[in-house]
Design a protein around this motif. Structure first.
Motif, mmCIF file in Angstrom:
data_model
loop_
_atom_site.group_PDB
_atom_site.id
_atom_site.type_symbol
_atom_site.label_atom_id
_atom_site.label_comp_id
_atom_site.label_asym_id
_atom_site.label_seq_id
_atom_site.Cartn_x
_atom_site.Cartn_y
_atom_site.Cartn_z
ATOM 1 N N GLY A 50 -6.362 14.547 17.990
ATOM 2 C CA GLY A 50 -5.591 14.991 19.138
ATOM 3 C C GLY A 50 -5.276 16.465 19.170
ATOM 4 O O GLY A 50 -5.470 17.204 18.196
ATOM 5 N N ILE A 51 -4.767 16.860 20.339
ATOM 6 C CA ILE A 51 -4.278 18.220 20.559
ATOM 7 C C ILE A 51 -2.977 18.139 21.351
ATOM 8 O O ILE A 51 -2.741 17.186 22.093
ATOM 9 N N PHE A 52 -2.140 19.152 21.152
ATOM 10 C CA PHE A 52 -0.979 19.353 22.003
ATOM 11 C C PHE A 52 -1.189 20.663 22.726
ATOM 12 O O PHE A 52 -1.459 21.695 22.103
ATOM 13 N N THR A 53 -1.112 20.627 24.058
ATOM 14 C CA THR A 53 -1.233 21.835 24.866
ATOM 15 C C THR A 53 0.105 22.139 25.513
ATOM 16 O O THR A 53 0.827 21.217 25.924
ATOM 17 N N ASP A 54 0.453 23.425 25.596
ATOM 18 C CA ASP A 54 1.688 23.790 26.269
ATOM 19 C C ASP A 54 1.489 23.683 27.783
ATOM 20 O O ASP A 54 0.402 23.337 28.249
ATOM 21 N N ARG A 55 2.522 23.992 28.535
ATOM 22 C CA ARG A 55 2.441 23.781 29.997
ATOM 23 C C ARG A 55 1.407 24.661 30.684
ATOM 24 O O ARG A 55 0.992 24.380 31.792
ATOM 25 N N SER A 56 0.950 25.721 30.003
ATOM 26 C CA SER A 56 -0.104 26.554 30.602
ATOM 27 C C SER A 56 -1.496 26.113 30.171
ATOM 28 O O SER A 56 -2.486 26.711 30.571
ATOM 29 N N GLY A 57 -1.574 25.055 29.326
ATOM 30 C CA GLY A 57 -2.858 24.513 28.922
ATOM 31 C C GLY A 57 -3.394 25.063 27.612
ATOM 32 O O GLY A 57 -4.495 24.709 27.193
ATOM 33 N N VAL A 58 -2.637 25.927 26.949
ATOM 34 C CA VAL A 58 -3.069 26.508 25.681
ATOM 35 C C VAL A 58 -2.870 25.485 24.555
ATOM 36 O O VAL A 58 -1.807 24.875 24.441
ATOM 37 N N VAL A 59 -3.899 25.318 23.712
ATOM 38 C CA VAL A 59 -3.790 24.398 22.578
ATOM 39 C C VAL A 59 -2.850 25.020 21.543
ATOM 40 O O VAL A 59 -3.118 26.093 21.004
ATOM 41 N N VAL A 60 -1.750 24.320 21.276
ATOM 42 C CA VAL A 60 -0.735 24.794 20.340
ATOM 43 C C VAL A 60 -0.927 24.151 18.969
ATOM 44 O O VAL A 60 -0.729 24.794 17.948
ATOM 45 N N LYS A 61 -1.309 22.865 18.961
ATOM 46 C CA LYS A 61 -1.527 22.153 17.702
ATOM 47 C C LYS A 61 -2.712 21.218 17.826
ATOM 48 O O LYS A 61 -2.946 20.627 18.882
ATOM 49 N N ARG A 62 -3.433 21.079 16.711
ATOM 50 C CA ARG A 62 -4.481 20.073 16.580
ATOM 51 C C ARG A 62 -4.044 19.144 15.469
ATOM 52 O O ARG A 62 -3.356 19.565 14.536
ATOM 53 N N PHE A 63 -4.451 17.873 15.558
ATOM 54 C CA PHE A 63 -4.032 16.932 14.524
ATOM 55 C C PHE A 63 -4.954 15.726 14.471
ATOM 56 O O PHE A 63 -5.711 15.447 15.401
ATOM 57 N N THR A 64 -4.864 15.034 13.341
ATOM 58 C CA THR A 64 -5.549 13.754 13.171
ATOM 59 C C THR A 64 -4.493 12.722 12.807
ATOM 60 O O THR A 64 -3.417 13.058 12.297
ATOM 61 N N VAL A 65 -4.814 11.457 13.093
ATOM 62 C CA VAL A 65 -3.895 10.360 12.772
ATOM 63 C C VAL A 65 -4.708 9.219 12.183
ATOM 64 O O VAL A 65 -5.744 8.842 12.726
ATOM 65 N N LEU A 66 -4.236 8.698 11.074
ATOM 66 C CA LEU A 66 -4.806 7.488 10.497
ATOM 67 C C LEU A 66 -3.794 6.380 10.765
ATOM 68 O O LEU A 66 -2.623 6.504 10.384
ATOM 69 N N ILE A 67 -4.239 5.326 11.447
ATOM 70 C CA ILE A 67 -3.340 4.227 11.835
ATOM 71 C C ILE A 67 -3.782 2.950 11.131
ATOM 72 O O ILE A 67 -4.951 2.565 11.221
ATOM 73 N N GLN A 68 -2.853 2.318 10.460
ATOM 74 C CA GLN A 68 -3.060 0.989 9.884
ATOM 75 C C GLN A 68 -2.189 0.046 10.717
ATOM 76 O O GLN A 68 -0.972 0.250 10.799
ATOM 77 N N ALA A 69 -2.805 -0.952 11.335
ATOM 78 C CA ALA A 69 -2.074 -1.802 12.286
ATOM 79 C C ALA A 69 -2.310 -3.276 12.008
ATOM 80 O O ALA A 69 -3.410 -3.679 11.605
#
Length: 182
Positions: A50-69
């Motif tokens: 995933g990515i988080f973009t601010d309100r102007s569309g700039v990528v602020v953070k990138r991340f990965t997630v491992l989910i055990q469900a």
């Protein structure tokens, strides 16, 4: 005649604004395939990017997630546990454990330590919509921000997630995730 035209233009403008605020409804996806069964998709190991973009569309953070469900039936209701391990591009790590309960077909509640109250979810067809408030730590301060979280099953193994984050109705940014079920 001029006051009439002014009122008419004002009425059209108000109607336009109201239509623009209507937003999507989960029910409009009822006939979309593949059908999303939350307890089926979120079972086993899922990877997310995933990515988080601010309100102007700039990528602020990138991340990965491992989910055990996994899911079980408790008191006649499906209850799921999603154990999420986040790793951000700056090296920080985070853990979130969701407890999801199907309260009726297509209706869910979710709880996690950093969710204020309960998350409310609805699904239809290939889509799921969550609404919740998250206690978000930023530079040593906790902010309560609202999420309008949409998930769309693309294939039996791939789901796309777009979440709008806001505070006091003001858009703060967007989280975009791609899930892959192993």
């Amino acid at each position: 005649m001029k006051p009439f035209l002014t009122k008419l233009c004002g009425a059209f403008f108000c109607a336009f604004l109201l239509l623009g605020c209507a937003g999507q409804k989960v029910s409009q996806y009822a006939n979309e395939k593949p059908s999303l069964d939350l307890s089926e998709y979120f079972s086993g190991t899922i990877d997310a990017y995933g990515i988080f973009t601010d309100r102007s569309g700039v990528v602020v953070k990138r991340f990965t997630v491992l989910i055990q469900a996994n899911w079980q039936v408790i008191d006649g209701k499906k209850v799921g546990t999603l154990d999420e391990s986040f790793e951000y591009s700056d090296g920080t790590k985070q853990k979130r454990i969701w407890k999801l309960t199907e309260v009726s077909p297509g209706k869910y509640i979710g709880k996690a330590d950093d969710v204020v109250g309960e998350a409310n979810g609805s699904s239809a067809g290939n889509a799921l919509n969550w609404a919740y408030t998250l206690a978000l730590p930023v530079d040593g301060t906790i902010y309560h921000v609202q999420f309008d979280d949409w998930m769309y099953l693309v294939t039996p193994k791939v789901m796309i997630n777009k979440a709008q984050m806001s505070k006091f109705g003001i858009n703060l940014g967007e989280v975009t995730l791609s899930f892959y079920k192993r």
